[in-house]
Write a protein that holds these residues in place. Structure first.
Motif, PDB file in Angstrom:
ATOM      1  N   LEU A  27      69.064  76.858  36.790  1.00  0.00           N
ATOM      2  CA  LEU A  27      69.048  78.318  36.676  1.00  0.00           C
ATOM      3  C   LEU A  27      67.644  78.837  36.380  1.00  0.00           C
ATOM      4  CD1 LEU A  27      70.560  81.006  36.596  1.00  0.00           C
ATOM      5  CD2 LEU A  27      71.054  80.568  34.161  1.00  0.00           C
ATOM      6  N   GLU A  28      67.084  78.458  35.242  1.00  0.00           N
ATOM      7  CA  GLU A  28      65.745  78.890  34.858  1.00  0.00           C
ATOM      8  C   GLU A  28      65.223  77.960  33.768  1.00  0.00           C
ATOM      9  OE1 GLU A  28      65.253  82.275  32.290  1.00  0.00           O
ATOM     10  OE2 GLU A  28      67.415  82.458  32.016  1.00  0.00           O
ATOM     11  N   GLY A  29      63.912  77.949  33.611  1.00  0.00           N
ATOM     12  CA  GLY A  29      63.320  77.214  32.503  1.00  0.00           C
ATOM     13  C   GLY A  29      63.093  75.741  32.796  1.00  0.00           C
ATOM     14  N   TRP A  30      63.083  74.943  31.714  1.00  0.00           N
ATOM     15  CA  TRP A  30      62.668  73.550  31.779  1.00  0.00           C
ATOM     16  C   TRP A  30      63.831  72.583  31.987  1.00  0.00           C
ATOM     17  CZ3 TRP A  30      57.854  72.118  32.491  1.00  0.00           C
ATOM     18  CH2 TRP A  30      56.815  72.966  32.067  1.00  0.00           C
ATOM     19  N   TYR A  31      63.549  71.562  32.785  1.00  0.00           N
ATOM     20  CA  TYR A  31      64.473  70.448  32.999  1.00  0.00           C
ATOM     21  C   TYR A  31      63.644  69.167  33.048  1.00  0.00           C
ATOM     22  CZ  TYR A  31      67.531  74.276  34.407  1.00  0.00           C
ATOM     23  OH  TYR A  31      68.261  75.445  34.432  1.00  0.00           O
ATOM     24  N   GLU A  32      64.295  68.041  32.792  1.00  0.00           N
ATOM     25  CA  GLU A  32      63.588  66.766  32.830  1.00  0.00           C
ATOM     26  C   GLU A  32      64.500  65.679  33.368  1.00  0.00           C
ATOM     27  OE1 GLU A  32      60.825  63.837  30.003  1.00  0.00           O
ATOM     28  OE2 GLU A  32      61.586  65.752  29.228  1.00  0.00           O
ATOM     29  N   ASP A  33      63.923  64.810  34.186  1.00  0.00           N
ATOM     30  CA  ASP A  33      64.673  63.692  34.759  1.00  0.00           C
ATOM     31  C   ASP A  33      63.693  62.551  35.032  1.00  0.00           C
ATOM     32  OD1 ASP A  33      66.469  62.017  36.013  1.00  0.00           O
ATOM     33  OD2 ASP A  33      66.654  63.225  37.841  1.00  0.00           O
ATOM     34  N   ARG A  34      63.991  61.370  34.481  1.00  0.00           N
ATOM     35  CA  ARG A  34      63.188  60.160  34.694  1.00  0.00           C
ATOM     36  C   ARG A  34      61.704  60.380  34.399  1.00  0.00           C
ATOM     37  NH1 ARG A  34      65.394  59.184  40.567  1.00  0.00           N
ATOM     38  NH2 ARG A  34      66.227  61.288  40.183  1.00  0.00           N
ATOM     39  N   GLY A  35      61.444  61.132  33.352  1.00  0.00           N
ATOM     40  CA  GLY A  35      60.080  61.334  32.917  1.00  0.00           C
ATOM     41  C   GLY A  35      59.335  62.447  33.616  1.00  0.00           C
ATOM     42  N   PRO A  61      63.354  72.510  50.970  1.00  0.00           N
ATOM     43  CA  PRO A  61      64.253  71.397  51.265  1.00  0.00           C
ATOM     44  C   PRO A  61      65.549  71.791  51.976  1.00  0.00           C
ATOM     45  CG  PRO A  61      63.407  71.240  49.012  1.00  0.00           C
ATOM     46  CD  PRO A  61      63.023  72.579  49.534  1.00  0.00           C
ATOM     47  N   TYR A  62      65.998  73.037  51.853  1.00  0.00           N
ATOM     48  CA  TYR A  62      67.318  73.387  52.374  1.00  0.00           C
ATOM     49  C   TYR A  62      67.271  74.244  53.630  1.00  0.00           C
ATOM     50  CZ  TYR A  62      69.067  71.222  48.198  1.00  0.00           C
ATOM     51  OH  TYR A  62      69.341  70.290  47.227  1.00  0.00           O
ATOM     52  N   THR A  63      66.110  74.772  53.974  1.00  0.00           N
ATOM     53  CA  THR A  63      65.998  75.529  55.224  1.00  0.00           C
ATOM     54  C   THR A  63      64.907  74.969  56.115  1.00  0.00           C
ATOM     55  OG1 THR A  63      64.455  77.126  54.230  1.00  0.00           O
ATOM     56  CG2 THR A  63      66.810  77.646  54.113  1.00  0.00           C
ATOM     57  N   HIS A  78      60.448  74.984  46.728  1.00  0.00           N
ATOM     58  CA  HIS A  78      61.107  76.253  46.444  1.00  0.00           C
ATOM     59  C   HIS A  78      62.466  76.079  45.769  1.00  0.00           C
ATOM     60  CE1 HIS A  78      61.984  80.489  46.809  1.00  0.00           C
ATOM     61  NE2 HIS A  78      63.095  80.237  47.483  1.00  0.00           N
ATOM     62  N   SER A  79      63.324  75.255  46.336  1.00  0.00           N
ATOM     63  CA  SER A  79      64.715  75.152  45.881  1.00  0.00           C
ATOM     64  C   SER A  79      64.870  74.041  44.855  1.00  0.00           C
ATOM     65  CB  SER A  79      65.642  74.898  47.075  1.00  0.00           C
ATOM     66  OG  SER A  79      65.526  75.942  48.034  1.00  0.00           O
ATOM     67  N   PRO A  80      65.249  74.356  43.620  1.00  0.00           N
ATOM     68  CA  PRO A  80      65.249  73.346  42.553  1.00  0.00           C
ATOM     69  C   PRO A  80      66.322  72.283  42.696  1.00  0.00           C
ATOM     70  CG  PRO A  80      66.191  75.403  41.752  1.00  0.00           C
ATOM     71  CD  PRO A  80      65.630  75.689  43.116  1.00  0.00           C
ATOM     72  N   GLY A  81      67.334  72.533  43.532  1.00  0.00           N
ATOM     73  CA  GLY A  81      68.379  71.536  43.716  1.00  0.00           C
ATOM     74  C   GLY A  81      67.874  70.216  44.276  1.00  0.00           C
ATOM     75  N   TYR A  82      66.623  70.197  44.756  1.00  0.00           N
ATOM     76  CA  TYR A  82      66.045  68.980  45.331  1.00  0.00           C
ATOM     77  C   TYR A  82      65.423  68.079  44.270  1.00  0.00           C
ATOM     78  CZ  TYR A  82      63.783  66.282  49.087  1.00  0.00           C
ATOM     79  OH  TYR A  82      63.404  65.290  49.961  1.00  0.00           O
ATOM     80  N   PHE A  83      65.430  68.494  43.031  1.00  0.00           N
ATOM     81  CA  PHE A  83      64.693  67.805  41.972  1.00  0.00           C
ATOM     82  C   PHE A  83      65.026  66.324  41.878  1.00  0.00           C
ATOM     83  CE2 PHE A  83      64.158  67.286  37.141  1.00  0.00           C
ATOM     84  CZ  PHE A  83      62.820  66.948  37.256  1.00  0.00           C
ATOM     85  N   SER A  84      66.287  65.964  41.999  1.00  0.00           N
ATOM     86  CA  SER A  84      66.681  64.561  41.814  1.00  0.00           C
ATOM     87  C   SER A  84      66.056  63.645  42.866  1.00  0.00           C
ATOM     88  CB  SER A  84      68.206  64.427  41.861  1.00  0.00           C
ATOM     89  OG  SER A  84      68.704  64.812  43.127  1.00  0.00           O
ATOM     90  N   HIS A  85      65.652  64.202  44.017  1.00  0.00           N
ATOM     91  CA  HIS A  85      65.066  63.391  45.087  1.00  0.00           C
ATOM     92  C   HIS A  85      63.617  63.000  44.803  1.00  0.00           C
ATOM     93  CE1 HIS A  85      68.433  63.985  47.924  1.00  0.00           C
ATOM     94  NE2 HIS A  85      68.521  65.180  47.372  1.00  0.00           N
ATOM     95  N   VAL A  86      62.967  63.718  43.880  1.00  0.00           N
ATOM     96  CA  VAL A  86      61.550  63.453  43.625  1.00  0.00           C
ATOM     97  C   VAL A  86      61.268  63.103  42.165  1.00  0.00           C
ATOM     98  CG1 VAL A  86      60.761  64.861  45.554  1.00  0.00           C
ATOM     99  CG2 VAL A  86      61.116  65.932  43.315  1.00  0.00           C
ATOM    100  N   ALA A  87      62.245  63.288  41.295  1.00  0.00           N
ATOM    101  CA  ALA A  87      62.039  62.987  39.873  1.00  0.00           C
ATOM    102  C   ALA A  87      61.657  61.527  39.698  1.00  0.00           C
ATOM    103  CB  ALA A  87      63.307  63.298  39.085  1.00  0.00           C
ATOM    104  N   GLY A  88      60.728  61.297  38.784  1.00  0.00           N
ATOM    105  CA  GLY A  88      60.256  59.958  38.518  1.00  0.00           C
ATOM    106  C   GLY A  88      59.028  59.576  39.312  1.00  0.00           C
ATOM    107  N   ARG A  89      58.638  60.399  40.278  1.00  0.00           N
ATOM    108  CA  ARG A  89      57.500  60.065  41.134  1.00  0.00           C
ATOM    109  C   ARG A  89      56.255  60.881  40.813  1.00  0.00           C
ATOM    110  NH1 ARG A  89      59.256  59.854  47.339  1.00  0.00           N
ATOM    111  NH2 ARG A  89      57.186  58.876  47.401  1.00  0.00           N
ATOM    112  N   ILE A  90      56.420  61.999  40.109  1.00  0.00           N
ATOM    113  CA  ILE A  90      55.281  62.852  39.788  1.00  0.00           C
ATOM    114  C   ILE A  90      55.392  63.309  38.343  1.00  0.00           C
ATOM    115  CG2 ILE A  90      54.725  63.745  42.099  1.00  0.00           C
ATOM    116  CD1 ILE A  90      57.489  64.557  41.653  1.00  0.00           C
ATOM    117  N   ASN A  91      54.379  64.001  37.895  1.00  0.00           N
ATOM    118  CA  ASN A  91      54.351  64.441  36.500  1.00  0.00           C
ATOM    119  C   ASN A  91      55.100  65.758  36.292  1.00  0.00           C
ATOM    120  OD1 ASN A  91      51.311  63.180  37.088  1.00  0.00           O
ATOM    121  ND2 ASN A  91      52.331  62.369  35.273  1.00  0.00           N
TER     122      ASN A  91
END
Length: 287
Positions: A248-256, A180-182, A205-218
């Protein structure tokens, strides 16, 4: 009245003794610091980079039968060495159903890629799983593109996902984004055509993009951060690459939607890890 000179030869004995004691303390403290620094350097260069931690997790999802995922990231392969042999042995022992790789193949030394993908090719040719080996670009693939990219990955048995998706099995689909960033991440394109109700895993690759796709996939899988690579107790990482966001590392969750951020296998810029071992994560999705 004449002043009394307080040089070491005329100072009272207790003053001289106190100074000597303090210097002994300083000397021993300095030697202890040097010893600890040497131990930390040896650990960071010779032990931790090759001490792969194997982690296991279990999720529940809409799958017909259990799915065991091996998540690899940031391999940064210079060749086929001790770390790569341990990685392959771990995969052989664990027998995952599918191997998912979230970018960064080339070895990187002081910010310069090694100029080719020889090391990555040697490693990837030996990766095998019943449902295949799937891969998305990282920032280093975009910085140092391999020639005839699709042909290269096809020739070594790796399925490249570039804003695209594919069926791993009827109930499980894998989608992947360009970094997403390069690069140019296109989630609408990447997710197009996936059957409704299929368990969907998105790689980027880059986890900072998570908020753009959260809620759309499992499930999302990402890497890039190396877990900080060099860390000290009770402090934040000294540096994280652009695109890490607050992850940083490990698990995160947003909108399911859950996301796992891997510390990765290899090292970037400097061949050192400290209090941040490389890892292979095995994630089993149960019905």
């Amino acid at each position: 009245m004449n002043a009394i000179s307080q040089n070491p030869s005329t100072a009272p004995a207790n003053v001289v003794t106190g100074r000597a004691r303090r210097w002994r303390v300083y000397r021993w403290a300095f030697l202890l610091f040097v010893l600890l620094a040497a131990v930390a350097l040896a650990d960071g260069l010779l032990i931790e980079p090759y001490s792969i931690e194997v982690t296991h997790y279990e999720l529940h999802g809409a799958v017909a039968t259990p799915l065991k995922i091996a998540h690899l990231s940031d391999i940064h392969a210079y060749g086929f060495g001790r770390r790569e042999r341990r990685m392959l042995k771990t995969l052989a022992d664990e027998k995952p159903d599918i191997i998912l790789i979230t970018g960064d193949s080339p070895g990187v030394w002081l910010g310069r890629p090694n100029g080719d993908y020889t090391g990555a090719k040697q490693v990837y040719e030996q990766l095998h799983a019943p449902l295949g080996v799937w891969f998305v670009r990282g920032n280093w693939e975009n910085a140092q593109p391999v020639r005839n990219e699709r042909v290269f990955y096809q020739s070594i048995g790796v399925r490249l996902l570039l804003n695209s998706n594919g069926e791993a099995r009827p109930d499980v689909w894998i989608a992947g984004l360009d970094d997403p960033y390069t690069g140019a991440a296109k989630p609408d394109v990447a997710l197009a055509g996936i059957p409704s109700g299929a368990y969907t895993i998105l790689l980027f690759h880059s986890p900072g993009y998570f908020s753009h796709v959260a809620g759309r996939i499992n499930l999302c899988l990402a890497g890039h951060t190396h877990g900080g690579q060099v860390r000290f107790p009770f402090t934040k990482p000294l540096w994280l690459p652009r695109g890490s966001g607050h992850f940083l590392e490990g698990w995160y969750e947003d909108r399911g939607t859950k996301m796992y951020v891997s510390r990765g296998i290899g090292t970037s810029i400097l061949p050192i890890r400290f209090l941040c071992r490389p890892e292979i994560a095995f994630i089993t999705v149960e019905p």
